[in-house]
Design an enzyme around this catalytic site. Structure first.
Site, PDB file in Angstrom:
ATOM      1  N   ARG A 167      70.412  30.639  25.499  1.00 44.95           N
ATOM      2  CA  ARG A 167      70.893  29.190  24.193  1.00 44.95           C
ATOM      3  C   ARG A 167      71.329  28.145  25.018  1.00 44.95           C
ATOM      4  NH1 ARG A 167      75.914  32.826  23.226  1.00 44.95           N
ATOM      5  NH2 ARG A 167      74.780  33.628  25.181  1.00 44.95           N
ATOM      6  N   ASN A 171      73.848  33.942  19.118  1.00 46.21           N
ATOM      7  CA  ASN A 171      73.054  34.784  19.814  1.00 46.21           C
ATOM      8  C   ASN A 171      74.073  36.155  18.037  1.00 46.21           C
ATOM      9  OD1 ASN A 171      71.664  34.835  21.914  1.00 46.21           O
ATOM     10  ND2 ASN A 171      73.164  35.916  23.012  1.00 46.21           N
TER      11      ASN A 171
END
EC number: 3.6.1.7
Length: 92
Positions: free
Chosen positions: A19, A37
Site C-alpha cells: 500500500r 487492504n
C-alpha cells in the site's frame, strides 16, 4: 480529462509494504484516490487521473511496486460518477 478505475489486486500484497509503495507511485504520477487492504488478503485501489498517467500507474501496480510483493491477478473496473479526491491515501 480525469478517469477513474477500481483495481482489485491479488497475490502477495499484504504485509510487504504494497500500500505504501503504491502511494509513492501514485504521488509521483499525480494520481488521486485510495488503497486499502481487504479481509480476503487482496488490496483494493480506487485511482483517478489522466488516462496516460493511469495506464502507467496500472502497469506499476501489475509489476508490484514493492520488491517483496507479488501480483498474481488484477481485476480492473472503470468507475463513473466518483467524487474527486485531492490526494492519494492509504486506508487501513
Amino acid at each position: 480529462m480525469q478517469n477513474a478505475i477500481q483495481l482489485e489486486v491479488y497475490g502477495r500484497v499484504q504485509g510487504v509494504g504494497f500500500r505504501w509503495m503504491t502511494k509513492l507511485v501514485a504521488d509521483k504520477l499525480h494520481i488521486t484516490g485510495t488503497v486499502a487492504n481487504r479481509d480476503d488478503g487482496s488490496v483494493k485501489i480506487i485511482a483517478m487521473g489522466p488516462a496516460d498517467a493511469l495506464e502507467k500507474f496500472i502497469g506499476a501496480v501489475k509489476a508490484s511496486p514493492t520488491p517483496s510483493g507479488r501480483v498474481d491477478r488484477v481485476i480492473q473496473t472503470p468507475l463513473e460518477n466518483v467524487s474527486a479526491c485531492h490526494k492519494f491515501s492509504v486506508v487501513s
